[in-house]
Scaffold this motif. Structure first.
Motif, PDB file in Angstrom:
ATOM      1  N   GLU A  21      -2.423 -25.925   6.831  1.00  0.00           N
ATOM      2  CA  GLU A  21      -2.869 -25.237   5.625  1.00  0.00           C
ATOM      3  C   GLU A  21      -1.916 -25.520   4.475  1.00  0.00           C
ATOM      4  OE1 GLU A  21      -1.153 -20.749   5.917  1.00  0.00           O
ATOM      5  OE2 GLU A  21      -2.886 -21.169   7.194  1.00  0.00           O
ATOM      6  N   GLU A  22      -2.415 -25.225   3.279  1.00  0.00           N
ATOM      7  CA  GLU A  22      -1.610 -25.373   2.068  1.00  0.00           C
ATOM      8  C   GLU A  22      -2.219 -24.489   0.990  1.00  0.00           C
ATOM      9  OE1 GLU A  22      -1.670 -29.522   1.135  1.00  0.00           O
ATOM     10  OE2 GLU A  22      -3.795 -29.536   0.702  1.00  0.00           O
ATOM     11  N   PRO A  23      -1.463 -24.178  -0.039  1.00  0.00           N
ATOM     12  CA  PRO A  23      -1.994 -23.306  -1.091  1.00  0.00           C
ATOM     13  C   PRO A  23      -2.904 -24.057  -2.056  1.00  0.00           C
ATOM     14  CG  PRO A  23       0.263 -23.900  -1.578  1.00  0.00           C
ATOM     15  CD  PRO A  23      -0.050 -24.478  -0.224  1.00  0.00           C
ATOM     16  N   TYR A  24      -3.812 -23.302  -2.667  1.00  0.00           N
ATOM     17  CA  TYR A  24      -4.537 -23.840  -3.825  1.00  0.00           C
ATOM     18  C   TYR A  24      -4.188 -22.968  -5.030  1.00  0.00           C
ATOM     19  CZ  TYR A  24      -8.248 -20.222  -3.268  1.00  0.00           C
ATOM     20  OH  TYR A  24      -8.945 -19.044  -3.172  1.00  0.00           O
ATOM     21  N   ARG A  25      -4.312 -23.588  -6.193  1.00  0.00           N
ATOM     22  CA  ARG A  25      -4.037 -22.890  -7.457  1.00  0.00           C
ATOM     23  C   ARG A  25      -5.071 -23.312  -8.500  1.00  0.00           C
ATOM     24  NH1 ARG A  25       0.662 -24.192  -5.064  1.00  0.00           N
ATOM     25  NH2 ARG A  25       2.085 -22.483  -4.647  1.00  0.00           N
ATOM     26  N   GLU A  26      -6.303 -23.418  -8.069  1.00  0.00           N
ATOM     27  CA  GLU A  26      -7.376 -23.873  -8.943  1.00  0.00           C
ATOM     28  C   GLU A  26      -8.490 -22.830  -8.977  1.00  0.00           C
ATOM     29  OE1 GLU A  26      -4.784 -26.980  -7.941  1.00  0.00           O
ATOM     30  OE2 GLU A  26      -6.050 -25.990  -6.468  1.00  0.00           O
ATOM     31  N   GLY A  27      -9.390 -22.978  -9.951  1.00  0.00           N
ATOM     32  CA  GLY A  27     -10.462 -22.011 -10.134  1.00  0.00           C
ATOM     33  C   GLY A  27     -11.752 -22.316  -9.401  1.00  0.00           C
ATOM     34  N   THR A  28     -11.976 -23.604  -9.057  1.00  0.00           N
ATOM     35  CA  THR A  28     -13.211 -23.959  -8.356  1.00  0.00           C
ATOM     36  C   THR A  28     -12.888 -24.798  -7.117  1.00  0.00           C
ATOM     37  OG1 THR A  28     -13.599 -26.069  -9.475  1.00  0.00           O
ATOM     38  CG2 THR A  28     -14.488 -24.071 -10.550  1.00  0.00           C
ATOM     39  N   LEU A  29     -13.853 -24.874  -6.232  1.00  0.00           N
ATOM     40  CA  LEU A  29     -13.678 -25.693  -5.037  1.00  0.00           C
ATOM     41  C   LEU A  29     -13.467 -27.152  -5.415  1.00  0.00           C
ATOM     42  CD1 LEU A  29     -13.638 -26.031  -1.978  1.00  0.00           C
ATOM     43  CD2 LEU A  29     -16.152 -26.136  -2.035  1.00  0.00           C
ATOM     44  N   ALA A  30     -14.210 -27.656  -6.382  1.00  0.00           N
ATOM     45  CA  ALA A  30     -14.056 -29.057  -6.809  1.00  0.00           C
ATOM     46  C   ALA A  30     -12.633 -29.318  -7.280  1.00  0.00           C
ATOM     47  CB  ALA A  30     -15.057 -29.396  -7.906  1.00  0.00           C
ATOM     48  N   GLU A  31     -12.080 -28.407  -8.072  1.00  0.00           N
ATOM     49  CA  GLU A  31     -10.721 -28.576  -8.576  1.00  0.00           C
ATOM     50  C   GLU A  31      -9.704 -28.529  -7.431  1.00  0.00           C
ATOM     51  OE1 GLU A  31     -11.505 -26.471 -12.921  1.00  0.00           O
ATOM     52  OE2 GLU A  31     -10.653 -25.293 -11.280  1.00  0.00           O
ATOM     53  N   HIS A  67     -19.770 -28.330  -5.838  1.00  0.00           N
ATOM     54  CA  HIS A  67     -18.432 -27.764  -5.658  1.00  0.00           C
ATOM     55  C   HIS A  67     -17.831 -27.281  -6.979  1.00  0.00           C
ATOM     56  CE1 HIS A  67     -17.917 -30.209  -1.694  1.00  0.00           C
ATOM     57  NE2 HIS A  67     -18.817 -29.263  -1.607  1.00  0.00           N
ATOM     58  N   ALA A  68     -18.259 -27.850  -8.100  1.00  0.00           N
ATOM     59  CA  ALA A  68     -17.757 -27.414  -9.404  1.00  0.00           C
ATOM     60  C   ALA A  68     -18.243 -26.007  -9.748  1.00  0.00           C
ATOM     61  CB  ALA A  68     -18.175 -28.401 -10.492  1.00  0.00           C
ATOM     62  N   GLY A  69     -19.322 -25.571  -9.136  1.00  0.00           N
ATOM     63  CA  GLY A  69     -19.864 -24.241  -9.393  1.00  0.00           C
ATOM     64  C   GLY A  69     -19.420 -23.188  -8.397  1.00  0.00           C
ATOM     65  N   VAL A  70     -18.613 -23.577  -7.428  1.00  0.00           N
ATOM     66  CA  VAL A  70     -18.140 -22.632  -6.412  1.00  0.00           C
ATOM     67  C   VAL A  70     -16.779 -22.095  -6.856  1.00  0.00           C
ATOM     68  CG1 VAL A  70     -17.503 -22.315  -3.992  1.00  0.00           C
ATOM     69  CG2 VAL A  70     -19.407 -23.832  -4.594  1.00  0.00           C
ATOM     70  N   ARG A  71     -16.771 -20.860  -7.351  1.00  0.00           N
ATOM     71  CA  ARG A  71     -15.553 -20.224  -7.851  1.00  0.00           C
ATOM     72  C   ARG A  71     -14.674 -19.788  -6.673  1.00  0.00           C
ATOM     73  NH1 ARG A  71     -14.325 -21.513 -12.520  1.00  0.00           N
ATOM     74  NH2 ARG A  71     -12.813 -19.844 -12.430  1.00  0.00           N
ATOM     75  N   LEU A  72     -13.374 -19.944  -6.850  1.00  0.00           N
ATOM     76  CA  LEU A  72     -12.415 -19.503  -5.848  1.00  0.00           C
ATOM     77  C   LEU A  72     -11.788 -18.195  -6.293  1.00  0.00           C
ATOM     78  CD1 LEU A  72     -10.664 -22.884  -5.003  1.00  0.00           C
ATOM     79  CD2 LEU A  72     -12.600 -21.798  -3.849  1.00  0.00           C
ATOM     80  N   ALA A  73     -11.563 -17.313  -5.322  1.00  0.00           N
ATOM     81  CA  ALA A  73     -10.992 -16.000  -5.612  1.00  0.00           C
ATOM     82  C   ALA A  73      -9.484 -16.017  -5.419  1.00  0.00           C
ATOM     83  CB  ALA A  73     -11.610 -14.956  -4.679  1.00  0.00           C
ATOM     84  N   ASP A  74      -8.812 -15.155  -6.153  1.00  0.00           N
ATOM     85  CA  ASP A  74      -7.390 -14.957  -5.949  1.00  0.00           C
ATOM     86  C   ASP A  74      -7.201 -14.365  -4.548  1.00  0.00           C
ATOM     87  OD1 ASP A  74      -5.053 -15.530  -7.319  1.00  0.00           O
ATOM     88  OD2 ASP A  74      -4.751 -13.447  -7.921  1.00  0.00           O
ATOM     89  N   GLY A  75      -6.334 -14.977  -3.764  1.00  0.00           N
ATOM     90  CA  GLY A  75      -6.113 -14.529  -2.394  1.00  0.00           C
ATOM     91  C   GLY A  75      -7.169 -15.012  -1.421  1.00  0.00           C
ATOM     92  N   GLY A  76      -8.014 -15.929  -1.852  1.00  0.00           N
ATOM     93  CA  GLY A  76      -9.111 -16.420  -1.025  1.00  0.00           C
ATOM     94  C   GLY A  76      -8.686 -17.498  -0.048  1.00  0.00           C
TER      95      GLY A  76
END
Length: 87
Positions: A21-31, A67-76
């Motif tokens: 695993e690794e962290p993400y720091r982006e707003g969408t799945l595509a990013e 994937h550009a339309g799939v928003r990621l949540a904080d702590g997701g």
């Protein structure tokens, strides 16, 4: 807006990433996936495996959604699931 969470890799995706695993720091799945490809640019198998994977975002299948339309949540959590053989 960027969110912070975790990308979890399974099976062949884990091997290709060289990490579970690794962290993400982006707003969408595509990013987040673009950033992961960039982080693992020295591992060409990673991009090939990622292209065949399916994804769960916070437990929900992404399916064929853009994937550009799939928003990621904080702590997701994003689960990266390569195709599995067998039934």
């Amino acid at each position: 807006m960027a969110a912070h969470g975790t990308i979890r890799y399974w099976a062949a995706a884990k091997a290709a990433a060289g990490a579970a695993e690794e962290p993400y720091r982006e707003g969408t799945l595509a990013e987040a996936l673009d950033a992961a490809r960039e982080r693992h640019a020295s591992r060409p198998e990673f991009a090939r495996v990622l292209a065949r994977c399916s994804f769960l975002v916070d437990g929900n299948p992404v399916g064929t959604r853009d994937h550009a339309g799939v928003r990621l949540a904080d702590g997701g959590t994003v689960e990266v699931l390569p195709p599995f053989a067998g039934g």
